[in-house]
Design an enzyme around this catalytic site. Structure first.
Site, mmCIF file in Angstrom:
data_model
loop_
_atom_site.group_PDB
_atom_site.id
_atom_site.type_symbol
_atom_site.label_atom_id
_atom_site.label_comp_id
_atom_site.label_asym_id
_atom_site.label_seq_id
_atom_site.Cartn_x
_atom_site.Cartn_y
_atom_site.Cartn_z
ATOM 1 N N ASP A 91 27.609 43.039 37.175
ATOM 2 C CA ASP A 91 28.010 41.754 37.763
ATOM 3 C C ASP A 91 29.479 41.433 37.560
ATOM 4 O O ASP A 91 30.064 40.695 38.339
ATOM 5 C CB ASP A 91 27.163 40.622 37.199
ATOM 6 C CG ASP A 91 27.499 40.323 35.748
ATOM 7 O OD1 ASP A 91 27.360 41.232 34.906
ATOM 8 O OD2 ASP A 91 27.930 39.189 35.463
ATOM 9 N N ASP A 94 31.551 43.948 32.495
ATOM 10 C CA ASP A 94 30.740 44.675 31.524
ATOM 11 C C ASP A 94 29.663 45.465 32.263
ATOM 12 O O ASP A 94 29.744 45.642 33.472
ATOM 13 C CB ASP A 94 30.143 43.706 30.495
ATOM 14 C CG ASP A 94 29.313 42.620 31.167
ATOM 15 O OD1 ASP A 94 28.988 42.770 32.352
ATOM 16 O OD2 ASP A 94 28.978 41.624 30.497
ATOM 17 N N TYR A 243 23.371 33.992 31.570
ATOM 18 C CA TYR A 243 23.035 33.376 32.857
ATOM 19 C C TYR A 243 21.796 32.496 32.697
ATOM 20 O O TYR A 243 20.742 32.766 33.256
ATOM 21 C CB TYR A 243 22.812 34.453 33.928
ATOM 22 C CG TYR A 243 24.097 35.108 34.375
ATOM 23 C CD1 TYR A 243 24.976 34.445 35.226
ATOM 24 C CD2 TYR A 243 24.443 36.379 33.929
ATOM 25 C CE1 TYR A 243 26.167 35.029 35.629
ATOM 26 C CE2 TYR A 243 25.629 36.975 34.327
ATOM 27 C CZ TYR A 243 26.486 36.293 35.176
ATOM 28 O OH TYR A 243 27.665 36.872 35.573
ATOM 29 N N GLU A 490 38.588 37.599 34.219
ATOM 30 C CA GLU A 490 37.378 38.347 34.567
ATOM 31 C C GLU A 490 36.988 38.010 36.004
ATOM 32 O O GLU A 490 37.162 36.884 36.466
ATOM 33 C CB GLU A 490 36.227 38.008 33.618
ATOM 34 C CG GLU A 490 35.031 38.934 33.814
ATOM 35 C CD GLU A 490 34.063 38.925 32.641
ATOM 36 O OE1 GLU A 490 33.347 39.927 32.463
ATOM 37 O OE2 GLU A 490 34.011 37.930 31.905
#
Length: 526
Positions: A91, A94, A243, A490
């Site tokens: 996603d 990572d 999440y 990120e």
């Protein structure tokens, strides 16, 4: 360093010159129109945004892989559990495969194609868009191993964040986690159903068998999520720090039902959206964000569009209430909710929702604004805000301003779409991009070696993460291009996914303007 890693949560929470720039800039000087830099090459941005998804691929890479600094990874995913979970997307920066944001990414890519298929095709990017969608849906088919079982996650966020490794070198846990009738996850099942239903529409003409397969899975997943209700983060606790499902699952169930209605035209799905509109918050929640976690605004925009069709007259009363909430969201973005809350803006005009990865909310807002503008234009209507009536042009103009900010029209003169323009983030918080390519150097790089040598380097990343939309600037339009500054540097798949449709739309308008006014000094406008 170790303390920083322990604290980190995963929430990800001069412009490119268009083909006509030389003459355009000359005309600008003649007509004294400021800022040649206001013209953007939306075609290039569109191409690059789709390229990004190839950087995020997990599994065995195909022969036509264009991002050549990546190689095969995660080839044993699911092996311990006796299931094939190879594939899908990482996603962000990572290597955990999180089901909920991955599904939302695919839903948004599919929605972009269903709305702007022709524009994407004219730009020569339809095949790439469909490949990006299929890479996700192929994985969802694998992950949905039986009607009431869906694999929710591969990898462990905690151990993953102690490691700074290329995906090709992964030594971290590849534990897989699932939801089932005893451990429900209606939000995850609902979003995955929405993704597969939306994708089934994308493939309906070109690959009807695959489209039918996706629809079959979507219907099963919706039934599973609806019958066995519960939040997925209660069943898969490992996801809570990354999440978490704060908004619950009701928005995803409504969202899934609406996408299934669009894909099948079956009244039962529309009836679900209408009957549960109040009890599930569809016409109760006025929201000022649209994201992987909160689907209400997107749901309300799609429901609003149904009003334009005569066959929905009997549901007009409820659909009008959906539309009222959709307009609250649109008006909040336009700063026109006098008696309500509006989305904050930076001095440079960027929508600002929260500190961590704010650009995700900007790209989703630009998409919903663009879709709603089209709806108003096609139905010859205007937006009703407390601050007055608003025409479709003003809505689209604001959506365009957000995209242009992303591409470089901002106080930092920075393109936040990596690889676009000449000034963009070069130290993106991304393991694979920040370490020498496996194709170049196959020597094993361990967890601590990656942190000690690659993470802490001051030099730019050796690999450019083309098409990634990073977290972006702070509330004062300031941005620090530092690998450790993950709140800003990120990037996530669901940041870029909504850009695809909007960029295709803006490219069409730009080209139309060029065709109609080949000598116009205002080629960047429409």
């Amino acid at each position: 360093m170790e303390e920083e890693k322990r604290k980190k949560l995963h929430h990800c929470g001069a412009q490119n010159i268009p083909r006509f720039t030389i003459s355009w800039c000359l005309l600008l000087s003649i007509f004294a129109v400021p800022a040649c830099a206001r013209a953007f090459d939306y075609a290039d941005a569109l191409t690059k945004s789709l390229l990004y998804f190839e950087s995020q691929r997990s599994g065995r890479l195909p022969y036509n892989q264009r991002v050549t600094w990546r190689d095969h990874s995660g080839l044993t995913d699911g092996l311990e559990q006796g299931v094939d979970l190879v594939g899908g997307y990482y996603d962000a920066g990572d290597h955990v495969k999180f089901g909920l944001p991955m599904a939302f990414t695919v839903t948004m890519l599919s929605w972009g194609v269903t709305e702007y298929r022709q524009q994407i095709a004219v730009a020569g990017e339809l095949e790439h868009a469909m490949e990006a969608i299929k890479w996700g849906t192929d994985y969802f088919i694998k992950a949905h191993t039986s009607p009431n079982v869906l694999w929710a996650e591969v990898g462990d966020g905690d151990t993953d964040h102690y490691c700074w490794q290329r995906p090709e070198d992964m030594t971290t846990s590849r534990q897989a986690y699932k939801i089932d009738k005893d451990n429900p996850g209606s939000d995850l099942a609902g979003e995955t159903a929405a993704a597969m239903a939306a994708a089934s529409m994308v493939f309906k003409q070109t690959n009807p068998h695959y489209s039918h397969l996706l629809l079959h899975h979507a219907q099963q997943l919706f039934e599973f999520g609806d019958e066995y209700r519960g939040k997925y983060d209660a069943s898969v606790e490992e996801v809570k720090s990354y999440y978490a499902s704060v908004s619950g699952y009701m928005d995803e169930l409504l969202w899934a039902a609406l996408w299934l209605y669009k894909a099948t035209d079956k009244e039962e799905y529309l009836r679900y959206v209408v009957d549960k509109a109040d009890s599930f918050g569809g016409i109760g929640w006025a929201i000022t964000e649209f994201s992987w976690e909160v689907k209400y605004a997107g749901l309300q925009v799609i429901a609003s569009k149904l009003l334009a069709e005569k066959k929905h007259k009997e549901h007009a009363h409820v659909l009008e209430q959906y539309r009222s909430k959709a307009e609250y969201y649109i008006c909040s973005c336009l700063d026109k909710n006098i008696n309500g809350s509006n989305v904050e803006r930076t001095p440079g005009g960027l929508l600002y929702v929260r500190q961590w990865n704010n650009m995700q909310y900007v790209s989703t807002a630009a998409f919903l604004l663009t879709v709603y503008s089209d709806f108003l234009q096609s139905s010859s209507q205007k937006l009703r805000c407390h601050g007055g009536m608003v025409g479709h042009e003003e809505i689209l103009d604001f959506a365009k301003s957000q995209i242009d900010y992303i591409l470089g029209s901002n106080p930092m003169n920075m393109s936040y779409l990596v690889g676009y323009g000449s000034n963009y983030p070069t130290r993106v918080h991304h393991r694979a991009a920040s370490i020498v390519s496996y194709r170049e150097s196959k020597g094993f790089i361990g967890c601590t070696q990656g942190y000690d040598y690659w993470y802490s380097r001051l030099k730019p990343n050796p690999n450019v993460l083309v098409g990634a939309l990073v977290g972006g600037p702070d509330l004062q339009d300031d941005f620090v291009d530092r690998r450790s500054n993950y709140m800003q540097t990120e990037a996530c798949t669901y940041n870029t996914a909504p850009l695809v449709g909007v960029l295709a739309k803006l490219l069409q308008l730009q080209d139309q303007n060029l065709d109609q006014n080949p000598t116009s000094p205002l080629l960047a406008s429409y």
